[in-house]
Write an enzyme that holds these catalytic residues in place. Sequence first.
Site, PDB file in Angstrom:
ATOM      1  CE  LYS A  46      -1.725   1.413   4.096  1.00  0.00           C
ATOM      2  NZ  LYS A  46      -1.390   2.786   4.498  1.00  0.00           N
ATOM      3  CG  ASN A  47       2.315   2.575   3.527  1.00  0.00           C
ATOM      4  OD1 ASN A  47       1.147   2.877   3.250  1.00  0.00           O
ATOM      5  ND2 ASN A  47       2.693   2.304   4.760  1.00  0.00           N
ATOM      6  CB  CYS A  91      -4.704   9.553  12.440  1.00  0.00           C
ATOM      7  SG  CYS A  91      -3.006   9.030  12.453  1.00  0.00           S
ATOM      8  NE  ARG A 151       0.682   9.951  10.598  1.00  0.00           N
ATOM      9  CZ  ARG A 151       0.327   8.949   9.808  1.00  0.00           C
ATOM     10  NH1 ARG A 151      -0.833   8.381   9.943  1.00  0.00           N
ATOM     11  NH2 ARG A 151       1.131   8.551   8.837  1.00  0.00           N
ATOM     12  CG  ASP A 190       3.507   1.267   9.576  1.00  0.00           C
ATOM     13  OD1 ASP A 190       3.626   1.532   8.370  1.00  0.00           O
ATOM     14  OD2 ASP A 190       3.252   2.114  10.435  1.00  0.00           O
ATOM     15  NE  ARG A 222      -7.043   4.381   5.904  1.00  0.00           N
ATOM     16  CZ  ARG A 222      -6.487   5.445   6.472  1.00  0.00           C
ATOM     17  NH1 ARG A 222      -6.854   5.839   7.659  1.00  0.00           N
ATOM     18  NH2 ARG A 222      -5.548   6.114   5.847  1.00  0.00           N
TER      19      ARG A 222
HETATM   20  C1  EPZ Z   1       4.501   6.715   6.342  1.00  0.00           C
HETATM   21  O1  EPZ Z   1       3.775   7.751   6.961  1.00  0.00           O
HETATM   22  C2  EPZ Z   1       3.546   5.539   6.263  1.00  0.00           C
HETATM   23  N1  EPZ Z   1       2.389   5.896   5.440  1.00  0.00           N
HETATM   24  C3  EPZ Z   1       3.095   5.143   7.671  1.00  0.00           C
HETATM   25  O2  EPZ Z   1       2.287   3.981   7.547  1.00  0.00           O
HETATM   26  C4  EPZ Z   1       4.327   4.794   8.505  1.00  0.00           C
HETATM   27  O3  EPZ Z   1       3.919   4.517   9.821  1.00  0.00           O
HETATM   28  C5  EPZ Z   1       5.305   5.966   8.495  1.00  0.00           C
HETATM   29  O4  EPZ Z   1       5.639   6.325   7.129  1.00  0.00           O
HETATM   30  C6  EPZ Z   1       6.601   5.642   9.232  1.00  0.00           C
HETATM   31  O5  EPZ Z   1       7.214   4.542   8.654  1.00  0.00           O
HETATM   32  C7  EPZ Z   1       2.514   5.886   4.102  1.00  0.00           C
HETATM   33  O6  EPZ Z   1       3.556   5.594   3.552  1.00  0.00           O
HETATM   34  C8  EPZ Z   1       1.281   6.237   3.312  1.00  0.00           C
HETATM   35  P1  EPZ Z   1       6.749   9.989   8.407  1.00  0.00           P
HETATM   36  P2  EPZ Z   1       4.390   9.259   6.980  1.00  0.00           P
HETATM   37  O7  EPZ Z   1       6.643  11.272   7.661  1.00  0.00           O
HETATM   38  O8  EPZ Z   1       5.092   9.532   5.724  1.00  0.00           O
HETATM   39  C9  EPZ Z   1       6.823  13.116  12.006  1.00  0.00           C
HETATM   40  C10 EPZ Z   1       0.401   2.643   7.827  1.00  0.00           C
HETATM   41  O9  EPZ Z   1       0.047   2.028   8.811  1.00  0.00           O
HETATM   42  N2  EPZ Z   1       6.733  14.128  10.944  1.00  0.00           N
HETATM   43  O10 EPZ Z   1       7.943   9.110   8.190  1.00  0.00           O
HETATM   44  O11 EPZ Z   1       3.310  10.161   7.413  1.00  0.00           O
HETATM   45  C11 EPZ Z   1       5.552  12.290  12.107  1.00  0.00           C
HETATM   46  O12 EPZ Z   1       4.598  12.956  12.937  1.00  0.00           O
HETATM   47  C12 EPZ Z   1       0.898   4.064   7.946  1.00  0.00           C
HETATM   48  O13 EPZ Z   1       0.440   2.174   6.655  1.00  0.00           O
HETATM   49  C13 EPZ Z   1       6.822  15.473  11.293  1.00  0.00           C
HETATM   50  O14 EPZ Z   1       6.955  15.814  12.474  1.00  0.00           O
HETATM   51  O15 EPZ Z   1       5.455   9.109   8.162  1.00  0.00           O
HETATM   52  C14 EPZ Z   1       6.038  11.016  12.714  1.00  0.00           C
HETATM   53  O16 EPZ Z   1       6.148  11.175  14.114  1.00  0.00           O
HETATM   54  C15 EPZ Z   1       0.691   4.589   9.345  1.00  0.00           C
HETATM   55  N3  EPZ Z   1       6.740  16.413  10.315  1.00  0.00           N
HETATM   56  C16 EPZ Z   1       7.434  10.849  12.106  1.00  0.00           C
HETATM   57  O17 EPZ Z   1       7.818  12.159  11.644  1.00  0.00           O
HETATM   58  C17 EPZ Z   1       6.585  16.072   8.984  1.00  0.00           C
HETATM   59  O18 EPZ Z   1       6.535  16.970   8.122  1.00  0.00           O
HETATM   60  C18 EPZ Z   1       7.474   9.868  10.930  1.00  0.00           C
HETATM   61  O19 EPZ Z   1       6.574  10.335   9.973  1.00  0.00           O
HETATM   62  C19 EPZ Z   1       6.478  14.698   8.650  1.00  0.00           C
HETATM   63  C20 EPZ Z   1       6.576  13.747   9.648  1.00  0.00           C
END
Ligand code: EPZ
Length: 412
Positions: free
Chosen positions: A10-11, A105, A110, A294, A386
Amino acid sequence: MGKVKTQGAKNAALPVMAAALLLRGQRLTLDRVPDLQDIHTMADLLRHLGATIDFANGRMTIDVPDELKWETPADLVRKMRASSLVLGPLIARCGRAILPLPGGCAIGSRPIDFHLKALARMGAEIDLEQGSVHAKTSGLRSARIYFDFPSVGATENILMAAALVPGETVIENAAREPEIVNLSETLRAMGAQIEGEGTGTIHIKGCRDLKSASVTIIPDRIEASTYLLAGVMTRGNVEVTDIAPEYLEALTFKLDEAGIPTTVSPNSVSVACKGINWKGVTLKTLPYPGFPTDLQPQIMATLCIAEGTSVIHESVFDSRYMHVGEFKRMGSKIDIQGNTVVITGVPLLTGAEVHASDLRAGAALILMGLAAEGESVVCSLKHVWRGYEDLTGKLLALGADIELLADEKEEA
Ligand code: EPZ
């Protein structure tokens, strides 16, 4: 030995779909796309922007016209955080984008501040008005980008924006997930020059006219890991096929440490756990190649019935323990201390009615139900659909005693 074929990731599919927006009068073809709600949500978003999408039997074609809309609808964006992945492509391609800020969420606040700071560094003017991002540019420029945290989504947005920008953009402290590599392969097939994907430093030389391309989506490492842990928790035999074993090393090494043997072949991983007991371990979730966040709810479920004590530290999200309360209803002994939990293993869980708070927590609760004594009812499965294609069908094929109740039917 029950066998289960891994779905497309998915990701990986979501950012690759968003990358199609970089094309102008061209087509992106994707194979091995999973039939999931989030995929349909992204398809609806791309259609709203002007793309024509055909999707059947894992194959998706995305035809992108010369002109695209650049304002995204709140109802779709708020359904799925990954909608923020259209931001980079729209700004690079249309010079404009309006995106309602994705809500928080169940797993944390996020924000998308890393995305916005990096796009601004490439020449986008970013304003926040009434809860939406308003971005515009007279033309993005190549830049050196440094991420405070190796954010998956921010790395993907900048990869896609830079693919349309001549000159060399460098991303430092980039995310290294296999999904980033899959997106990079797609952008390269479209005509961008990319080096270093899968490492912490990625170099991108974009070009203004990207061309039609075809790409196969990589297997879903989190889905595969979830079924392996279903085999462990029920002390059964499960083989997940069509998976790259190296994607699962953080899990298989941790299982080995707990005393759970795994068998690896070139494109499958299996567990045979009849009569096996396992001991508690300590783990910390980290960006790839560390232990994936995840998989945190699912490994927590497994450690709830370990012999001894386990400690899990969640270092990626600021509050990803909504599922602990539901785990306790099934007899787990878990103590939350900030972003760390201490789990005292119990010999047996007891069935209960529980509610899924998010996609991975829902999957973990189903694993708990499979391992528990007596019947469990897991509700709010809309979260699970999802990310897991035909979950109940795959578990039934593995020998699980599971039934989908009418009001939880999957509407993919
Ligand atoms: C991706 O989310 C995945 N989703 C998530 O999977 C996964 O948990 C996550 O990466 C971490 O591996 C998709 O790929 C669609 P991040 P993403 O930006 O890109 C903080 C699932 O279950 N952050 O790496 O949103 C954020 O709050 C989902 O399939 C900021 O602070 O994750 C988090 O604490 C859930 N500012 C950390 O970084 C930003 O601008 C990691 O987030 C962006 C992120």
